[in-house]
Each structure stands twice: as C-alpha cells, then as structure tokens.
Design a protein around this motif. Structure first.
Motif, mmCIF file in Angstrom:
data_model
loop_
_atom_site.group_PDB
_atom_site.id
_atom_site.type_symbol
_atom_site.label_atom_id
_atom_site.label_comp_id
_atom_site.label_asym_id
_atom_site.label_seq_id
_atom_site.Cartn_x
_atom_site.Cartn_y
_atom_site.Cartn_z
ATOM 1 N N ALA A 177 9.435 -38.924 -10.141
ATOM 2 C CA ALA A 177 9.905 -39.721 -8.970
ATOM 3 C C ALA A 177 11.256 -39.081 -8.469
ATOM 4 C CB ALA A 177 9.832 -41.175 -9.036
ATOM 5 N N PRO A 178 12.185 -38.969 -9.227
ATOM 6 C CA PRO A 178 13.543 -38.575 -8.451
ATOM 7 C C PRO A 178 13.577 -37.008 -8.081
ATOM 8 C CG PRO A 178 13.662 -39.655 -10.788
ATOM 9 C CD PRO A 178 12.315 -39.341 -10.621
ATOM 10 N N ARG A 179 12.643 -36.383 -8.584
ATOM 11 C CA ARG A 179 12.736 -35.106 -8.161
ATOM 12 C C ARG A 179 11.862 -34.894 -6.620
ATOM 13 N NH1 ARG A 179 10.423 -32.172 -13.798
ATOM 14 N NH2 ARG A 179 11.704 -33.888 -15.118
ATOM 15 N N ILE A 180 11.309 -35.739 -6.291
ATOM 16 C CA ILE A 180 10.391 -35.689 -5.015
ATOM 17 C C ILE A 180 11.530 -35.885 -3.673
ATOM 18 C CG2 ILE A 180 8.609 -36.566 -3.811
ATOM 19 C CD1 ILE A 180 7.892 -35.145 -6.094
ATOM 20 N N ALA A 181 11.647 -34.933 -3.155
ATOM 21 C CA ALA A 181 12.693 -34.814 -1.832
ATOM 22 C C ALA A 181 11.900 -35.752 -0.553
ATOM 23 C CB ALA A 181 12.948 -33.529 -1.541
ATOM 24 N N ASP A 182 10.573 -35.963 -0.544
ATOM 25 C CA ASP A 182 9.890 -36.609 0.560
ATOM 26 C C ASP A 182 10.203 -37.940 0.202
ATOM 27 O OD1 ASP A 182 8.404 -37.635 2.468
ATOM 28 O OD2 ASP A 182 6.835 -36.250 2.249
ATOM 29 N N PRO A 183 10.884 -38.837 1.048
ATOM 30 C CA PRO A 183 10.904 -40.196 0.914
ATOM 31 C C PRO A 183 9.658 -41.031 0.870
ATOM 32 C CG PRO A 183 11.901 -39.673 2.753
ATOM 33 C CD PRO A 183 11.731 -38.650 2.143
ATOM 34 N N GLN A 184 8.805 -40.743 1.772
ATOM 35 C CA GLN A 184 7.413 -41.263 1.949
ATOM 36 C C GLN A 184 6.656 -40.991 0.747
ATOM 37 O OE1 GLN A 184 5.265 -40.352 5.328
ATOM 38 N NE2 GLN A 184 3.301 -41.322 4.683
ATOM 39 N N LEU A 185 6.603 -39.669 -0.042
ATOM 40 C CA LEU A 185 5.834 -39.479 -1.215
ATOM 41 C C LEU A 185 6.359 -40.045 -2.577
ATOM 42 C CD1 LEU A 185 3.470 -37.710 -2.474
ATOM 43 C CD2 LEU A 185 4.862 -35.701 -2.398
ATOM 44 N N ARG A 186 7.740 -40.186 -2.288
ATOM 45 C CA ARG A 186 8.219 -40.851 -3.523
ATOM 46 C C ARG A 186 7.895 -42.294 -3.621
ATOM 47 N NH1 ARG A 186 12.862 -39.015 -2.778
ATOM 48 N NH2 ARG A 186 14.034 -40.623 -1.509
ATOM 49 N N THR A 187 7.792 -42.810 -2.366
ATOM 50 C CA THR A 187 7.622 -44.424 -2.407
ATOM 51 C C THR A 187 6.251 -44.355 -2.695
ATOM 52 O OG1 THR A 187 9.254 -44.517 -0.587
ATOM 53 C CG2 THR A 187 7.413 -46.489 -0.827
ATOM 54 N N GLU A 188 5.123 -43.611 -2.303
ATOM 55 C CA GLU A 188 3.909 -43.651 -2.621
ATOM 56 C C GLU A 188 3.699 -43.503 -4.272
ATOM 57 O OE1 GLU A 188 -0.207 -40.871 -1.738
ATOM 58 O OE2 GLU A 188 1.634 -40.883 -0.328
#
Length: 269
Positions: A177-188
C-alpha cells in the motif's frame, strides 16, 4: 486471473503516459485472453479503427514476438522487417504505421498484456522512448499485481481452510500500500484489507497506527523482523520500534500475544 474493466483502464492510462513521455503520436494495447492470444482493445492517437479488437497470437507479428520472448521488441519499418512475421500487415498499413515498439506486461513471470507505441515514419525507436514505454508497462504490472492480491484476499475472506493464505495475502497488501502512488488504487487496496477485519468489529479501546498494523500483519504471516523490514522498505530497528509500540498498546508481552490481541481487536484477519 481474468481481466476485467479495471484492468483495461490500467492499459488505457498507461498508453496516455506512454504517449506523453515519449512523444509518440500513436499507442495501443490490450490484455491476454484465453490461451496464447492478446486482443488489442485500447487505442490512443489512432486515426482509424483498423487495429481495434485485433487478436494477436503469441509468436506472430511484433506484439506476438514480444509475448513469446517476454521482452520488448522494436522494428524500424514494420512491413519490411525480416525480424517478425507479417500476419497483421494489412491493419498496420491501414493505420499507416512504420516504426513500432511493443513492450510486454509481465506479472509473476506471465505475460498479461502488451503496450505498443508507433510512428508513421521509419525512424529508430530506442533509448529514452523505449525506457519510457517499459516504465509504463511496469506501472501496469504493479497495478495488476495489487488487483490480483485484492481479488485473492476478497475471495478468501470467508474461507476457513485457506485462512493462513488469506493472512499472508493481507500482509502482502499492507506492505504494498505505501508504495502505490495512485491514491484511488491505494484506497481500493486498503479497502480489500478491511474486508477481512470488518466482520470482527474493531475495538475502539485499541488504536494502532497504520505502520504498526503493517508490522503486525507481517509478523502474523511468519515474517522475522528482517523480512518485515525488507517488505515494508524500512530498517529492522524501525520494525522493532513499531512492534514494541504495538505490543505496549495491546498489552502483549510477546510477538505472538500481540498478533492474537490484534486479531481480537479487529486489526488483523
């Protein structure tokens, strides 16, 4: 894994990044289907529909060669190239493409799709252009890997026999999760994690920081401090600090007690 609409969106967005990063006027691509076939479903900058829904078989044409070799392939003049077979010359000619690059999207050693970039003139494609295209493919790979983990996690949410595997998937997702730059994808992604903990009801008396939960998830999956540090991209001392803090909040004397207490409090599956 079966492709869905969200996977196609990742291809579409990657094509836009590829065009912006390389300056190439045309980009297209698609995902693998059953067997060794890839269907071109996403077009960006094309002037015709000649390439839409074109089915490319592994080993044929430029994209099929990229699938078969699992590496980027480039031709300077598509119709005249002796490096590829020519089953798809007609639609390529209708679109007027000459120089073309193809980059595979590879997740866990399996090709999941192909991104193409192209010029309508015969000029070499390489260097920065190829590097940018490869990076766009890597972005798709990371997104698909995360979605795969989320689907696995959701599918196993109510399954007793595979519960340990579900916990391992939960730990992997928390680490990603912390490595995902896309906030929408991280929230998903974090929403998928929550599917496993919501049923137990989270205790309001125990409040853990996100990184404390990440460390406990790794510990619950059997990771040592060193392995947890590698997964989370921090030092082993940092892991120890988060673990001590979590143990104090959970009133646990050992790592095992902390995991049990975190599960009872609804923080872990």
């Amino acid at each position: 894994m079966t492709a869905d609409a969200s996977d196609a969106v990742e291809i579409r967005n990657a094509l836009l990044r590829l065009r912006r990063g390389t300056g190439l006027p045309v980009a297209f691509g698609g995902l693998m289907e059953a067997g060794q076939q890839m269907r071109i479903s996403e077009l960006s900058g094309t002037s015709t529909h000649a390439l839409r829904s074109l089915v490319v078989t592994s080993g044929t044409g430029l994209g099929g060669k990229s699938v078969a070799l699992s590496r980027p392939c480039v031709v300077t003049d598509y119709s005249a190239s002796r490096q590829i077979s020519h089953e798809y010359d007609a639609p390529v000619a209708v679109e007027g493409l000459r120089s073309v690059l193809a980059v595979p999207v590879v997740v866990r050693h399996r090709v999941r799709g192909v991104l193409y970039g192209a010029l309508r003139t015969a000029l070499p494609l390489g260097g920065r252009m190829l590097d940018t295209a490869v990076e766009a493919a890597r972005d798709v790979e990371r997104a698909l890997a995360v979605r795969d983990e989320a689907r696995t996690l959701a599918a196993g949410a109510g399954a007793g026999p595979g519960w340990e595997q579900v916990r391992e998937a939960h730990a992997a997702l928390r680490a990603l999760a912390p490595r995902i730059a896309d906030p929408q994808l991280r929230t998903e992604l974090l929403g998928a994690c929550a599917l496993l903990t919501a049923e137990t009801g989270r205790s309001v008396r125990v409040r853990l920081a996100p990184r404390e939960v990440d460390v406990l998830a790794c510990v619950a999956a059997g990771a040592t401090n060193a392995v947890a540090a590698e997964r989370l991209g921090v030092t082993a001392e940092t892991v120890k600090g988060y673990l001590r803090s979590a143990m104090r909040k959970l009133r646990a004397r050992t790592r095992g007690e902390a995991v049990v207490a975190a599960r009872r409090a609804g923080w872990l599956p």
